[in-house]
Enzyme design. Sequence first.
Site, PDB file in Angstrom:
ATOM      1  N   GLU A   1      -5.330   1.645   2.092  1.00 54.81           N
ATOM      2  CA  GLU A   1      -5.261   0.396   2.860  1.00 54.81           C
ATOM      3  C   GLU A   1      -5.596   0.640   4.322  1.00 54.81           C
ATOM      4  O   GLU A   1      -6.295  -0.126   4.957  1.00 54.81           O
ATOM      5  CB  GLU A   1      -3.848  -0.212   2.728  1.00 54.81           C
ATOM      6  CG  GLU A   1      -3.701  -1.616   3.299  1.00 54.81           C
ATOM      7  CD  GLU A   1      -3.201  -1.670   4.731  1.00 54.81           C
ATOM      8  OE1 GLU A   1      -3.061  -2.782   5.268  1.00 54.81           O
ATOM      9  OE2 GLU A   1      -2.955  -0.618   5.345  1.00 54.81           O
ATOM     10  N   GLU A   2      -5.065   1.755   4.840  1.00 52.81           N
ATOM     11  CA  GLU A   2      -5.156   2.014   6.285  1.00 52.81           C
ATOM     12  C   GLU A   2      -6.584   2.288   6.764  1.00 52.81           C
ATOM     13  O   GLU A   2      -6.839   2.317   7.959  1.00 52.81           O
ATOM     14  CB  GLU A   2      -4.256   3.197   6.673  1.00 52.81           C
ATOM     15  CG  GLU A   2      -2.760   2.974   6.430  1.00 52.81           C
ATOM     16  CD  GLU A   2      -2.110   2.023   7.439  1.00 52.81           C
ATOM     17  OE1 GLU A   2      -2.819   1.490   8.301  1.00 52.81           O
ATOM     18  OE2 GLU A   2      -0.891   1.827   7.337  1.00 52.81           O
TER      19      GLU A   2
ATOM     20  N   HIS B   1       0.821  -1.214   0.000  1.00 52.39           N
ATOM     21  CA  HIS B   1       0.000   0.000   0.000  1.00 52.39           C
ATOM     22  C   HIS B   1       0.857   1.267   0.000  1.00 52.39           C
ATOM     23  O   HIS B   1       1.917   1.334   0.603  1.00 52.39           O
ATOM     24  CB  HIS B   1      -1.028  -0.007   1.131  1.00 52.39           C
ATOM     25  CG  HIS B   1      -0.496  -0.031   2.533  1.00 52.39           C
ATOM     26  ND1 HIS B   1      -0.290   1.115   3.249  1.00 52.39           N
ATOM     27  CD2 HIS B   1      -0.159  -1.051   3.342  1.00 52.39           C
ATOM     28  CE1 HIS B   1       0.146   0.790   4.465  1.00 52.39           C
ATOM     29  NE2 HIS B   1       0.244  -0.522   4.536  1.00 52.39           N
TER      30      HIS B   1
HETATM   31 ZN   LIG Z   1       0.743  -1.587   6.312  1.00 48.51          ZN
END
Ligand SMILES: [Zn+2]
Length: 348
Positions: free
Chosen positions: A208-209, A65
């Site tokens: 992603e986070e 990511h």
């Molecule tokens: Zn990560």
Amino acid sequence: MVKLVEALEKLSCACGVVGREHEVRELLVKMLKPVVDEVRVDRLGNVIGVKKGKKNAPKVMLAAHMDEIGLMVKSVTKDGFLQFAKLGGIDDRILVAQRVFVHGSKGKLAGVVGSKPPHIMKDEEKKKVVEYDSLFIDIGAKSKDDVAKLGVRVGDVVSFDVRFVRLGKDLVLGKALDDRVGCVLLVEVMRLLEGVDCTVYAVGTVQEEVGLRGATVSAFGIAPDVALALDVTVAGDVPGVKEFEAPGKMGKGPVIGVMDSGLITHPKVLGLLVDAAEKAKIPYQLETGLAGSTDAARIALTREGVPCGVLSVATRYIHSPSSVLSLKDVEATVKLAVAAIKQTPKNI
Ligand SMILES: [Zn+2]
């Protein structure tokens, strides 16, 4: 090795706060171009580099990511202080007194996360964690108008201001090594892959986070036969961490994920990774039962399902502004990923 550190430094210093990954994306496109057959950017902003293989050979997807945890301007006080929301898993305890950059329309502005001084706190207050909603960012503005004139408004992102440095011979300290090291892994793996049958996709994912969003759509588009997330994991080698809590150690080789809160590594992929490590005599570590997950969790549930695994670099202080990792681990992780891709069977 020198090139690898330089690439990591560039990527680490770039801003890629969740949803605003463009600086990292530009760098990654540039770095991937010479080592793949084709690079494209999808409509959500994921970078997809492709190295074409033989017809009917499996499609392998590698995901790292591009986004990082950070802050977002939520409101501006009449005195010109910025109040903020958090993007990604940030512990309030690490925020006070951090130097930051506010990314407004006129460029990035330096700032600091301010709080009520301890001198005027009551004893009770001093014992408590100062929560993020009572903190603010000071960019030296005098009023709401002043903030607007500086080109800052609600929704602008804020990144941490951290210098990238070497610690000793093998370690580096920097911002957003989660998951800029994964981006470096993508480039290095693609550079070293030659003469493989598989078609390999190196994907730099967005968001992603906040819920593995970029991985969701890129995996749908690619429809891989097998996938690996390249990410960081907790290094359990600092004071106060029990062996049982985090088995991965910095400097002891790539961490092969067996299970986390979103994925149980497919037995075929786990077998492939362990086998490749043993054949190539690459030291590795197995990890299971950690909270949190990676892009692999979402890729695995794409279409009719994708066998997935995770390769991580054990990293200290992840999800804080400054983290530390070992370059030796990065090199070993590249080797293992390359070896595993080369050994991917036709019918995985
Ligand atoms: Zn990560």
